[in-house]
Design an enzyme around this catalytic site. Structure first.
Site, PDB file in Angstrom:
ATOM      1  N   HIS A  64     -10.573 -17.265  19.715  1.00  0.00           N
ATOM      2  CA  HIS A  64     -10.657 -17.940  18.133  1.00  0.00           C
ATOM      3  C   HIS A  64     -10.202 -17.061  17.146  1.00  0.00           C
ATOM      4  CE1 HIS A  64     -12.709 -20.610  20.954  1.00  0.00           C
ATOM      5  NE2 HIS A  64     -12.517 -21.513  20.163  1.00  0.00           N
ATOM      6  N   HIS A 297      -7.387 -22.106  14.182  1.00  0.00           N
ATOM      7  CA  HIS A 297      -9.068 -22.000  14.803  1.00  0.00           C
ATOM      8  C   HIS A 297      -9.035 -21.467  16.031  1.00  0.00           C
ATOM      9  CE1 HIS A 297     -13.203 -23.553  15.266  1.00  0.00           C
ATOM     10  NE2 HIS A 297     -12.691 -23.595  16.426  1.00  0.00           N
ATOM     11  N   ARG A 394     -52.372 -33.643  32.553  1.00  0.00           N
ATOM     12  CA  ARG A 394     -52.232 -33.469  31.116  1.00  0.00           C
ATOM     13  C   ARG A 394     -53.590 -32.860  30.789  1.00  0.00           C
ATOM     14  NH1 ARG A 394     -52.349 -38.383  26.799  1.00  0.00           N
ATOM     15  NH2 ARG A 394     -54.060 -39.455  27.905  1.00  0.00           N
ATOM     16  N   GLU A 448     -37.624 -32.177  18.496  1.00  0.00           N
ATOM     17  CA  GLU A 448     -37.847 -31.839  19.971  1.00  0.00           C
ATOM     18  C   GLU A 448     -36.937 -30.665  20.353  1.00  0.00           C
ATOM     19  OE1 GLU A 448     -39.549 -35.817  20.256  1.00  0.00           O
ATOM     20  OE2 GLU A 448     -37.996 -35.201  19.269  1.00  0.00           O
ATOM     21  N   HIS A 510     -40.074 -45.358  27.333  1.00  0.00           N
ATOM     22  CA  HIS A 510     -40.953 -44.317  27.141  1.00  0.00           C
ATOM     23  C   HIS A 510     -41.331 -43.910  28.657  1.00  0.00           C
ATOM     24  CE1 HIS A 510     -41.153 -44.860  22.818  1.00  0.00           C
ATOM     25  NE2 HIS A 510     -42.308 -43.930  22.652  1.00  0.00           N
TER      26      HIS A 510
END
Length: 702
Positions: A64, A297, A394, A448, A510
């Site tokens: 590039h 590019h 958990r 996240e 979920h």
């Protein structure tokens, strides 16, 4: 007499003025010549660098050239006038960090590294993008001397740089007189494409909120992307966007002017409370016939056009890959000498009399943790567990985290706004904030992807151990960063809770199905799904022992019994026999399970014994750890052929064929309802497991 004296004094005064004027003139002349000399070496160096970039890409017939030519002045100025690093000690912990977020400009990066004295030879430059070379298409940490981060997937480099800035601040705040141990800048070069990626905005927002003032983002704004003008897809007022996120913003209209670039970076380094964005307006493919367009590019200029640009535009009439001695000398006098001096000064101020003796505890801990001696801090034995006690993995993970934190002082982390659900907070811990940089609890917010990329940067920086967490179903948001962690060989830790359809009322949005299979498919990532508190402690122990591989720990929300037959030491091996059939005969079948399904499998095995069908139950928390064991050990655990094995996991069966021919699994999306009702609907009960084995036994199972 008085008149003569007056004349003498006047002549003397005139003489002194003339002498002073002459000295000033000489000084101005010297300064002018010095400036001219500096300008001349700047111009020669830039012509050399750009020509070298053309040669590198043409030789490979791949690469590039666009950004590499357009941002050459930015990187040149950074390295010759600001960046502090010592090529003789490339892993020096207090060096400035640099991340090339726009990793496709790697030809420029490698050229700069070569001139800067790192172990990147001209022969290496000639092997750009070739199999087995140390100059790959995009930068890879650990492969190329001087590269601080693997980069190329746009936007992630910005987040990694944010992580490096976080680590620098945390380390400085967690040691006595920490500014003597850690005090550096983090720089990142990005392009238009990086700022389009969503992960960059997540990271930009976080960095502004945390006031990471020693982070400097160099933005090569050339107004072009691969498909055409930037205006086709992007019309944001970038400066205002960063200003709204709490950043300083500096505009440099002449992005090829070394003097203006230098001035902007100097100003950015003075910031006390904000990270800084410097917008450099540049020309993509500077000097080529297609400059300013997308044509340059990612397409090599070619030999003919390359020669024309070098001679007519850069006024650089030399053979390919030629570097004038003056350019080498210039980098030696600037970057290399500055780094060597800084390294020597750093060691001098930390000498025994000045630091090592005064703050002995801090000094020893600092050195141990910089040398990845975390395992020496981990407990040698596991705590006592109460068999039969009901606890979700958990919650067990939260206990393990807090226990290990007591012995591992550089452990820090957090999750994406679900700390109370994933149990990632340190009890009594302090948050990492602009006012409490010594804090170990990190609040990443609902970001996240950036969270995982920031963790990568923190670990690439070194000196801290980290963990991040969220619900398993949202690991998809993080997957690209998890892949980068594995590719970069950093020991990231991911805590993924709410691991199956047992999530219940939240419903299929979920309830993960395919996520664990996707994680297991990532080369180099270790996935551990523990069945109880014992195995959860083992999972944490294995994750913290790792120095070169990331680990995902898969956790459940529902309570599970601490099993009589579970064994944390054997769990470290990835798999073991957790339950021997009741009469200790050679088993007829093997039930292979992970996580919450292990206790289900044991109950099913006990029920089958009443009907004369004897099964062993295998807990297989980690395929990766299990496959690392000797064949003899694996054969002692899995003793039957695959057609005598059943896998039991409330997730997609994808990948389980390597261990079993029959599967209890979930191959569709879940449902919203009470957990027990949802599990019953999807045939995850002891009764269903018993019926499946009986069908296999009768030859009726498909």
């Amino acid at each position: 007499m008085a008149k003569k004296e007056k004349e003498v004094k006047e002549k003397s005064g005139t003489s002194k003025k003339a002498e002073s004027s002459s000295k000033a003139s000489t000084k101005e002349s010297k300064e002018k010549k010095s400036k001219e000399k500096k300008v001349k070496i700047d111009e020669l160096s830039l012509s050399c660098i750009r020509s070298l970039v053309i040669d590198i890409i043409n030789k490979a017939n791949s690469g590039h050239p666009g950004m590499s030519l357009g941002s050459a002045a930015i990187l040149y100025t950074l390295y010759t006038k600001h960046l502090v690093s010592d090529p003789a000690h490339p892993d020096w912990i207090n060096r400035d960090r640099f991340v090339l977020s726009a990793g496709h400009a790697s030809a420029l990066y490698y050229a700069i590294l070569h001139l800067s004295g790192f172990k990147v030879s001209l022969d290496d430059l000639k092997k750009f993008r070739q199999t087995g070379s140390i100059t790959p298409g995009h930068p890879e940490v650990g492969k190329t001397d001087g590269v601080d981060a693997t980069s190329g997937p746009l936007g992630q480099g910005i987040a990694a740089a944010v992580g490096m800035a976080v680590a620098e601040q945390s380390i400085q705040a967690n040691y006595r007189k920490g500014e003597l141990l850690m005090d550096h800048y983090t720089y990142c070069l990005c392009g238009d494409g990086c700022l389009m990626e969503g992960v960059s905005q997540e990271a930009i927002s976080y960095a502004g909120h945390e006031k990471l003032n020693k982070l400097i983002l160099l933005y090569d704004n050339n107004d072009v992307t691969l498909d055409g003008p930037l205006s086709n897809t992007f019309s944001e007022k970038v400066g205002e966007r960063f200003d709204a996120c709490g950043w300083n913003v500096i505009n440099v209209r002449k992005g090829n002017n070394v003097k203006k670039i230098d001035k902007a970076i100097k100003k950015a380094k003075k910031s006390k409370h904000k990270p800084t964005l410097i917008i450099f307006h540049t020309v993509i493919g500077f000097g080529s016939k297609d400059e300013g367009t997308s044509k340059v590019h990612g397409t090599p200029l070619g030999v003919e056009e390359g020669e024309r640009v070098k001679k007519e535009v850069y006024h650089y009439d030399h053979k390919d890959f030629f570097i004038p001695p003056e350019v080498y000398a210039h980098f030696k006098k600037t970057f290399i000498q500055r780094g060597a001096d800084a390294y020597s000064e750093y060691n001098a101020r930390l000498s025994k009399k000045k630091y090592a003796d005064k703050y002995k505890g801090s000094w020893e801990r600092f050195n141990n943790l910089m040398d990845h001696e975390e395992k020496d801090y981990l407990p040698s034995v596991y705590p006592d567990f109460k068999e039969g006690e009901m606890i979700s993995t958990r919650n067990a993970s939260g206990k393990a985290l807090n226990d290990y934190m007591l012995s591992l002082p550089n452990l820090m982390g957090g999750c994406a706004d679900v700390a109370s659900s994933v149990i990632t907070s340190l009890e009594g811990g302090v948050d990492f904030t602009p006012k409490t940089r010594y804090g170990h609890n990190m609040n990443f917010g609902i970001r996240e992807f950036a969270m995982a990329s920031i963790q990568n940067g923190m670990l690439l920086h070194d000196g801290v151990r980290t963990y991040t967490g969220c619900f398993l179903v949202f690991s998809d948001y993080m997957k690209a960063a998890i892949r980068m962690a594995a590719l970069s060989h950093v020991p990231a830790i991911y805590l993924f809770s709410h691991d199956s359809i047992a999530v219940g009322e939240d419903g299929p949005t979920h309830e993960p199905v395919e996520q664990v299979a996707a994680l297991r498919s990532i080369p180099g990532l270790r996935v551990i799904r523990p069945c109880d508190e014992k195995e959860t402690y083992a999972a944490w122990h294995e994750a913290l022992k790792s120095t070169s591989a990331p680990t995902a720990i898969i956790l459940c929300r529902q309570n599970l019994p601490v099993l009589k037959g579970s064994n944390p030491k054997l769990a470290e091996k990835g798999g073991y026999i957790v339950y021997h059939n009741g009469v200790s005969v050679t088993p007829m079948y093997e039930l292979v399970a992970t996580g919450s399904e292990v206790s289900l499998a044991i109950n099913a095995a006990k029920a089958l014994e009443q009907e004369g069908i004897y099964c062993n139950v295998i807990s297989l928390p980690s395929w990766e750890l299990f496959e690392e064991q000797p064949k003899e050990y694996r054969d002692s655990v899995l003793t039957l052929p695959k057609n005598k094995r059943v896998s039991i996991e409330m997730l997609s069966p994808f990948g389980w064929d390597k261990y079993a021919d029959y599967h209890m699994s979930v191959e569709t999306y879940g449902d919203s309802g009470k957990a027990d009702e949802v599990m019953s609907k999807y045939h995850f009960t002891v009764k269903d497991a018993v019926e499946l084995v009986k069908k296999i036994h009768k030859g009726e199972a498909i």
